[in-house]
Scaffold this active site. Structure first.
Site, PDB file in Angstrom:
ATOM      1  N   ARG A  49       0.939  -1.193  -0.045  1.00  0.00           N
ATOM      2  CA  ARG A  49      -0.012  -0.101   0.161  1.00  0.00           C
ATOM      3  C   ARG A  49       0.736   1.269  -0.094  1.00  0.00           C
ATOM      4  NH1 ARG A  49      -4.235  -1.422   4.879  1.00  0.00           N
ATOM      5  NH2 ARG A  49      -4.971  -3.350   4.172  1.00  0.00           N
ATOM      6  N   ASP A  51       0.101   5.338   0.791  1.00  0.00           N
ATOM      7  CA  ASP A  51      -1.015   5.912   1.536  1.00  0.00           C
ATOM      8  C   ASP A  51      -1.328   7.391   0.658  1.00  0.00           C
ATOM      9  OD1 ASP A  51      -0.856   4.715   3.793  1.00  0.00           O
ATOM     10  OD2 ASP A  51       0.630   5.780   4.654  1.00  0.00           O
ATOM     11  N   ARG A 194       8.339   8.358   6.590  1.00  0.00           N
ATOM     12  CA  ARG A 194       8.011   9.934   6.683  1.00  0.00           C
ATOM     13  C   ARG A 194       8.276  10.174   8.219  1.00  0.00           C
ATOM     14  NH1 ARG A 194       1.804   9.712   5.185  1.00  0.00           N
ATOM     15  NH2 ARG A 194       1.972  11.802   6.029  1.00  0.00           N
TER      16      ARG A 194
END
Length: 239
Positions: A49, A51, A194
Site C-alpha cells: 500500500r 498512503d 515519513r
C-alpha cells in the site's frame, strides 16, 4: 495468464493505493482499466500500500486473466483507460507462483526535499526545507542500516505483527536545491519512512537527535513528527 505490470502515479489525487468502499484509489482505477481492456473483472494485487498523497515511480502489481494479449497492447490498452495521473510503464507474463506482494525481497522509497524559494511545481511533490547538512544526515542514516526494532518509527494503526525490519541502505544525496533520501529495506512499517524523514530534517537543520537512541526506546512518542506524504515516492521493488 498472470500479468505483472509496473506503474508510475502521482498520488496527489488519490486516497492511496488500497481499494476503498468509496472508490478513489489507484487500485480502483487500475482494476477498472483491466476490466475494460480484458472484458472481465480481475483483482489487481500491488506490492504494497501507498498512503493518500504518496507517489510511485515503480509500483508493481499482478492480475490474472484468461485473455492473452501482446504485452505492448497491455501497456497501451491499460493506459488508454487509466487517468493521466497513472501510467503503466511495463508489462510481462510471469509464472503463476509470482505474487507482487508476497514475492518482494526489497523495496526502496525516496523522499524529496528542496530548499530556497517556494517552487509551485514542487509544492505537491516535495517538502520545502531550509538548507540542510547532508553530511550530518548521512551519519544518522548509517545508524538505520541493519536489523532493528523500528517501533519508534511506526505510526498508530499498523497491523504489522512485528516492528523488526532489515534496512540494507539509507543515504541522502544532494542535487542542487534537492535533497533525496533513499532507504531500502525488506519491508516498512506504517509511516516509517515519513517519521524517519522528519527526524533527518531536524538533524540536517542542526538539532541534536540520536537516531540509535530513538530506536532503542521503541516508543513512538519519542519521535512524534511525521513528514507530509507529498514528498514520498515508492522508488523500486525487487524480487
Amino acid at each position: 495468464m498472470r500479468y505483472k505490470i509496473t506503474l508510475s502515479y502521482d498520488g496527489a489525487s488519490f486516497c492511496g493505493w488500497q481499494s476503498q468502499p468509496s472508490g478513489g484509489s489507484v487500485q480502483d482505477a487500475v482494476e477498472a482499466a483491466v476490466q475494460k481492456l480484458f472484458g472481465c473483472k480481475a483483482a489487481v494485487v500491488g506490492s504494497g500500500r501507498t498512503d493518500a498523497g504518496v507517489h510511485a515511480l515503480a509500483q508493481v502489481a499482478h492480475f490474472d486473466s484468461e485473455k492473452v494479449l501482446p504485452l505492448k497492447n497491455v501497456v497501451g490498452g491499460l493506459n488508454a483507460y487509466l487517468p493521466d495521473a497513472v501510467r503503466v510503464t511495463e508489462a510481462e507474463c510471469v509464472d503463476g507462483t509470482f505474487d507482487a506482494r508476497k514475492s518482494v525481497k526489497k523495496k526502496t522509497y525516496m523522499y524529496i526535499m528542496y530548499d530556497g524559494t517556494v517552487t509551485p511545481l514542487l509544492e505537491t511533490r516535495a517538502l520545502k526545507v531550509d538548507e540542510l547538512d547532508e553530511v550530518a544526515m548521512n551519519r544518522a542514516c548509517a545508524e538505520l542500516v541493519g536489523t532493528h526494532d523500528f517501533a519508534t518509527f511506526k505510526a498508530a494503526g499498523s497491523s504489522a505483527k512485528t516492528s523488526v525490519r532489515t534496512v540494507f541502505d539509507a543515504h541522502v544525496e544532494r542535487k542542487g536545491r534537492l535533497y533525496l533520501f533513499f532507504i531500502t529495506a525488506d519491508g516498512f512499517l506504517y509511516n516509517m519512512v515519513r517519521i524517519i524523514t522528519a527526524q533527518l530534517v531536524k538533524i540536517g537543520g542542526g538539532e541534536e537527535v540520536d537516531i540509535k537512541a530513538l530506536m532503542e526506546k521503541r516508543d513512538r512518542t519519542a519521535a512524534k513528527e511525521t513528514a507530509p506524504a507529498k514528498g514520498l515516492y515508492l522508488y523500486r521493488v525487487e524480487y
